[in-house]
Design a protein around this motif. Sequence first.
Motif, PDB file in Angstrom:
ATOM      1  N   PRO A 152      33.440  33.308 -24.870  1.00 49.34           N
ATOM      2  CA  PRO A 152      32.935  32.749 -23.605  1.00 49.34           C
ATOM      3  C   PRO A 152      33.327  31.305 -23.379  1.00 49.34           C
ATOM      4  O   PRO A 152      33.666  30.924 -22.252  1.00 49.34           O
ATOM      5  CB  PRO A 152      31.409  32.905 -23.754  1.00 49.34           C
ATOM      6  CG  PRO A 152      31.228  34.070 -24.666  1.00 49.34           C
ATOM      7  CD  PRO A 152      32.370  33.992 -25.635  1.00 49.34           C
ATOM      8  N   LEU A 153      33.284  30.479 -24.433  1.00 50.01           N
ATOM      9  CA  LEU A 153      33.647  29.073 -24.255  1.00 50.01           C
ATOM     10  C   LEU A 153      35.098  28.911 -23.824  1.00 50.01           C
ATOM     11  O   LEU A 153      35.435  28.003 -23.057  1.00 50.01           O
ATOM     12  CB  LEU A 153      33.402  28.297 -25.549  1.00 50.01           C
ATOM     13  CG  LEU A 153      31.954  27.885 -25.840  1.00 50.01           C
ATOM     14  CD1 LEU A 153      31.875  27.134 -27.158  1.00 50.01           C
ATOM     15  CD2 LEU A 153      31.411  27.038 -24.715  1.00 50.01           C
ATOM     16  N   GLN A 154      35.974  29.788 -24.321  1.00 45.87           N
ATOM     17  CA  GLN A 154      37.379  29.731 -23.916  1.00 45.87           C
ATOM     18  C   GLN A 154      37.531  30.094 -22.440  1.00 45.87           C
ATOM     19  O   GLN A 154      38.302  29.470 -21.709  1.00 45.87           O
ATOM     20  CB  GLN A 154      38.208  30.670 -24.795  1.00 45.87           C
ATOM     21  CG  GLN A 154      38.286  30.218 -26.260  1.00 45.87           C
ATOM     22  CD  GLN A 154      38.927  31.263 -27.152  1.00 45.87           C
ATOM     23  OE1 GLN A 154      38.604  32.443 -27.072  1.00 45.87           O
ATOM     24  NE2 GLN A 154      39.832  30.822 -28.017  1.00 45.87           N
ATOM     25  N   GLN A 155      36.787  31.095 -21.998  1.00 45.54           N
ATOM     26  CA  GLN A 155      36.816  31.464 -20.586  1.00 45.54           C
ATOM     27  C   GLN A 155      36.323  30.320 -19.713  1.00 45.54           C
ATOM     28  O   GLN A 155      36.918  30.012 -18.678  1.00 45.54           O
ATOM     29  CB  GLN A 155      35.943  32.699 -20.340  1.00 45.54           C
ATOM     30  CG  GLN A 155      36.566  34.007 -20.778  1.00 45.54           C
ATOM     31  CD  GLN A 155      35.716  35.193 -20.371  1.00 45.54           C
ATOM     32  OE1 GLN A 155      35.041  35.810 -21.187  1.00 45.54           O
ATOM     33  NE2 GLN A 155      35.723  35.518 -19.102  1.00 45.54           N
ATOM     34  N   ILE A 156      35.235  29.689 -20.127  1.00 44.20           N
ATOM     35  CA  ILE A 156      34.693  28.581 -19.347  1.00 44.20           C
ATOM     36  C   ILE A 156      35.688  27.431 -19.291  1.00 44.20           C
ATOM     37  O   ILE A 156      35.892  26.807 -18.235  1.00 44.20           O
ATOM     38  CB  ILE A 156      33.351  28.109 -19.952  1.00 44.20           C
ATOM     39  CG1 ILE A 156      32.319  29.238 -19.910  1.00 44.20           C
ATOM     40  CG2 ILE A 156      32.824  26.898 -19.199  1.00 44.20           C
ATOM     41  CD1 ILE A 156      31.043  28.925 -20.665  1.00 44.20           C
ATOM     42  N   GLY A 157      36.340  27.131 -20.418  1.00 47.76           N
ATOM     43  CA  GLY A 157      37.329  26.055 -20.452  1.00 47.76           C
ATOM     44  C   GLY A 157      38.494  26.319 -19.512  1.00 47.76           C
ATOM     45  O   GLY A 157      38.950  25.412 -18.806  1.00 47.76           O
ATOM     46  N   ILE A 158      38.985  27.560 -19.484  1.00 46.17           N
ATOM     47  CA  ILE A 158      40.067  27.912 -18.552  1.00 46.17           C
ATOM     48  C   ILE A 158      39.604  27.698 -17.107  1.00 46.17           C
ATOM     49  O   ILE A 158      40.351  27.191 -16.268  1.00 46.17           O
ATOM     50  CB  ILE A 158      40.506  29.375 -18.775  1.00 46.17           C
ATOM     51  CG1 ILE A 158      41.151  29.524 -20.168  1.00 46.17           C
ATOM     52  CG2 ILE A 158      41.490  29.816 -17.696  1.00 46.17           C
ATOM     53  CD1 ILE A 158      41.453  30.963 -20.539  1.00 46.17           C
ATOM     54  N   GLY A 159      38.357  28.075 -16.834  1.00 37.32           N
ATOM     55  CA  GLY A 159      37.812  27.870 -15.494  1.00 37.32           C
ATOM     56  C   GLY A 159      37.768  26.403 -15.107  1.00 37.32           C
ATOM     57  O   GLY A 159      38.058  26.036 -13.957  1.00 37.32           O
ATOM     58  N   HIS A 160      37.415  25.527 -16.056  1.00 38.38           N
ATOM     59  CA  HIS A 160      37.411  24.083 -15.802  1.00 38.38           C
ATOM     60  C   HIS A 160      38.801  23.599 -15.386  1.00 38.38           C
ATOM     61  O   HIS A 160      38.938  22.817 -14.426  1.00 38.38           O
ATOM     62  CB  HIS A 160      36.966  23.334 -17.056  1.00 38.38           C
ATOM     63  CG  HIS A 160      35.486  23.181 -17.190  1.00 38.38           C
ATOM     64  ND1 HIS A 160      34.792  22.109 -16.674  1.00 38.38           N
ATOM     65  CD2 HIS A 160      34.559  23.973 -17.792  1.00 38.38           C
ATOM     66  CE1 HIS A 160      33.508  22.234 -16.958  1.00 38.38           C
ATOM     67  NE2 HIS A 160      33.335  23.353 -17.638  1.00 38.38           N
ATOM     68  N   VAL A 161      39.822  24.036 -16.117  1.00 38.62           N
ATOM     69  CA  VAL A 161      41.192  23.590 -15.839  1.00 38.62           C
ATOM     70  C   VAL A 161      41.641  24.071 -14.455  1.00 38.62           C
ATOM     71  O   VAL A 161      42.201  23.299 -13.657  1.00 38.62           O
ATOM     72  CB  VAL A 161      42.149  24.090 -16.935  1.00 38.62           C
ATOM     73  CG1 VAL A 161      43.597  23.759 -16.566  1.00 38.62           C
ATOM     74  CG2 VAL A 161      41.791  23.469 -18.282  1.00 38.62           C
ATOM     75  N   ILE A 162      41.406  25.331 -14.156  1.00 31.23           N
ATOM     76  CA  ILE A 162      41.816  25.873 -12.865  1.00 31.23           C
ATOM     77  C   ILE A 162      41.070  25.168 -11.732  1.00 31.23           C
ATOM     78  O   ILE A 162      41.628  24.925 -10.650  1.00 31.23           O
ATOM     79  CB  ILE A 162      41.569  27.396 -12.818  1.00 31.23           C
ATOM     80  CG1 ILE A 162      42.445  28.093 -13.873  1.00 31.23           C
ATOM     81  CG2 ILE A 162      41.865  27.958 -11.437  1.00 31.23           C
ATOM     82  CD1 ILE A 162      42.222  29.592 -13.967  1.00 31.23           C
ATOM     83  N   ASN A 163      39.812  24.819 -11.969  1.00 30.08           N
ATOM     84  CA  ASN A 163      39.025  24.107 -10.961  1.00 30.08           C
ATOM     85  C   ASN A 163      39.664  22.756 -10.625  1.00 30.08           C
ATOM     86  O   ASN A 163      39.669  22.333  -9.465  1.00 30.08           O
ATOM     87  CB  ASN A 163      37.604  23.904 -11.479  1.00 30.08           C
ATOM     88  CG  ASN A 163      36.704  23.215 -10.482  1.00 30.08           C
ATOM     89  OD1 ASN A 163      36.414  23.747  -9.419  1.00 30.08           O
ATOM     90  ND2 ASN A 163      36.260  22.014 -10.805  1.00 30.08           N
ATOM     91  N   MET A 164      40.222  22.083 -11.634  1.00 28.56           N
ATOM     92  CA  MET A 164      40.903  20.813 -11.378  1.00 28.56           C
ATOM     93  C   MET A 164      42.126  21.019 -10.484  1.00 28.56           C
ATOM     94  O   MET A 164      42.400  20.208  -9.591  1.00 28.56           O
ATOM     95  CB  MET A 164      41.308  20.155 -12.698  1.00 28.56           C
ATOM     96  CG  MET A 164      40.151  19.500 -13.441  1.00 28.56           C
ATOM     97  SD  MET A 164      40.688  18.531 -14.877  1.00 28.56           S
ATOM     98  CE  MET A 164      41.042  19.829 -16.053  1.00 28.56           C
ATOM     99  N   PHE A 165      42.863  22.094 -10.690  1.00 27.48           N
ATOM    100  CA  PHE A 165      44.014  22.386  -9.838  1.00 27.48           C
ATOM    101  C   PHE A 165      43.577  22.643  -8.398  1.00 27.48           C
ATOM    102  O   PHE A 165      44.290  22.293  -7.442  1.00 27.48           O
ATOM    103  CB  PHE A 165      44.784  23.591 -10.383  1.00 27.48           C
ATOM    104  CG  PHE A 165      45.690  23.263 -11.541  1.00 27.48           C
ATOM    105  CD1 PHE A 165      46.876  22.567 -11.334  1.00 27.48           C
ATOM    106  CD2 PHE A 165      45.361  23.636 -12.823  1.00 27.48           C
ATOM    107  CE1 PHE A 165      47.715  22.255 -12.396  1.00 27.48           C
ATOM    108  CE2 PHE A 165      46.190  23.334 -13.900  1.00 27.48           C
ATOM    109  CZ  PHE A 165      47.374  22.637 -13.683  1.00 27.48           C
ATOM    110  N   ALA A 166      42.400  23.259  -8.224  1.00 27.50           N
ATOM    111  CA  ALA A 166      41.883  23.476  -6.872  1.00 27.50           C
ATOM    112  C   ALA A 166      41.589  22.148  -6.183  1.00 27.50           C
ATOM    113  O   ALA A 166      41.848  21.980  -4.981  1.00 27.50           O
ATOM    114  CB  ALA A 166      40.622  24.342  -6.925  1.00 27.50           C
ATOM    115  N   MET A 167      41.026  21.180  -6.941  1.00 30.71           N
ATOM    116  CA  MET A 167      40.766  19.862  -6.374  1.00 30.71           C
ATOM    117  C   MET A 167      42.075  19.190  -5.938  1.00 30.71           C
ATOM    118  O   MET A 167      42.159  18.597  -4.855  1.00 30.71           O
ATOM    119  CB  MET A 167      40.073  18.966  -7.402  1.00 30.71           C
ATOM    120  CG  MET A 167      38.743  19.452  -7.924  1.00 30.71           C
ATOM    121  SD  MET A 167      37.477  19.595  -6.669  1.00 30.71           S
ATOM    122  CE  MET A 167      37.140  21.360  -6.758  1.00 30.71           C
ATOM    123  N   VAL A 168      43.094  19.291  -6.801  1.00 29.88           N
ATOM    124  CA  VAL A 168      44.405  18.717  -6.466  1.00 29.88           C
ATOM    125  C   VAL A 168      44.970  19.390  -5.216  1.00 29.88           C
ATOM    126  O   VAL A 168      45.533  18.721  -4.328  1.00 29.88           O
ATOM    127  CB  VAL A 168      45.381  18.873  -7.649  1.00 29.88           C
ATOM    128  CG1 VAL A 168      46.792  18.439  -7.256  1.00 29.88           C
ATOM    129  CG2 VAL A 168      44.899  18.046  -8.842  1.00 29.88           C
TER     130      VAL A 168
END
Length: 559
Positions: free
Chosen positions: A398-414
Amino acid sequence: MESLQTTSVPSDQEPSMKHCKRGGWTTFSFIIGAVMGLTLAAGSWSSNLIVFLVNVMNIKSINATQINNIILGSYSLFPIAGAVIADSFFSSFHVVSVFASVSLLGMIMLTLASTIPSLRPPTCVTGSFSCEAPSKIQYAALYSALALASFGLGGTRFTIATFGADQFAKPDDQGTFFSWYFITLYLANALSLTAIVYVQDNVSWGLGFGLGVAVNAIGLAVFLLGKRFYRHTKPKGSPFASIARVLTAAFRKRRKLESIQSQDYFHGDNTKATSGPTESFRFLNRAALRFEDDRKSDGSYASSWWLCTVEEVEDLKTLFKIMPLWSSSILLSTTIAMINSLTVLQALTMDRHLGPHFKIPAGSFLVFCILATALSIFIIDRFLLPLWKKLTRRSLKPLQQIGIGHVINMFAMVGSASVETRRLRVVRNLHLDGEPPGSVVPMSGLWLVVPMLILGVGEGFHFPGQVALYYQEFPKSLRSTSTAMISLLIGIGYYLSTAITDLVRRSTGWLPNNINDGRLDYVFWLLTVIAFVNFGYFLLCATLFRYRNTDNHENEASG
């Protein structure tokens, strides 16, 4: 997810007129029908709320986003209250029935506010620099309606999910129900973001809210019709009571000496337990330490506000250990809340036409995020997770899934910052800055779809990851509350987004009423920085965290 293919009701579970076996698949259609109706009703006002506040109530755009975030934050916090009430005082059936009725009352008031001229300000002429603001009475009617609608929605959303799962005894059946519950939730949200929003923007707001009243009433009626088939569970008492007892007992015994003998600790009815509490958070161990003044008149010991079991102490320690990790998702929810509300403001200023006759409602752009989330969850569950396990011989944690979500969320902000930079460049080139609010920039609104899709993919990773983590790691006594912790995150995120918006507006010129005159791109870049710093905090918390239950599950699965 494979169990979605087998949802037919077995013949031996069908109720007879003489003897009705409560619970089971007989209740499925009633509960899912209620979920569909209540979610459609909620979407009929929450999906297009910013547009309603700006275009009908003549509220300035940035103020409208703040009101929207506060209201959405409130209905995300209310599920916690609903869960506590259902666990402590009343059954889930009564809680859902009462809160669905409150939601219906709020929908009726919103319908009246949008149709009765005295409950809304005069219509503002397009392109006007000044519009008449709502009066105090109109504000009171609006806020009362929104408060009732959000309170009713919050009290039903997670409580009805728990009530539905309680109808089944087998874990597989419960899993099937939850799968259909989320599918229904996403489908209803998609319908409200498209069909109902279209009616509100192109036909009338009164009819749009009226549809919400109708589906709310139908959902409530369907739920009540299944009453004689439901399995009703008595309230078990609030799981937070044991937390309060541990803290109280530890404080009362703070001056007593701690023992190193395991037999000095209270284990309750667990006669097989022989070990004492763990060394972490040792100040809590005194709550389970037995002293002579804890003994009852008959010589026995019992849980009280002076004495708790070792299990209760360890459960509270588990919460303390996971809360830093949980807190790392607050700013994640904050950035998502801000990008959702600000995207609607962007859409209001852009060309939303698809062909000569169809115009996409501004509020409907959020449906791309929902569809991307639903599709991502399906692809991740069916393809990516099995492929990962096949290649690495380990499950994706689960922590790996959450971490991937964090990274993708940053790309959405960009992505959002890049789209807004392009939009403002068009504004400057055509000298549209300084024009009245509502001026349309000749740039396709479809540019907004890209960051919405990226945001949805990120949610497809971090949302299920958080649900799985909290459900697996929270104490058993708090598992019904663990999934509601996601709702608490969302609520805090909306409130914090309101605070950040207000801070930015007061300290900079980036967020004027007319965003064509501001620097909304700077706001998105600020969100990118916040997301990046928060990701570092998440990595720190994830590094220090140690799984308690998921490793056991993985070993069982591999074995």
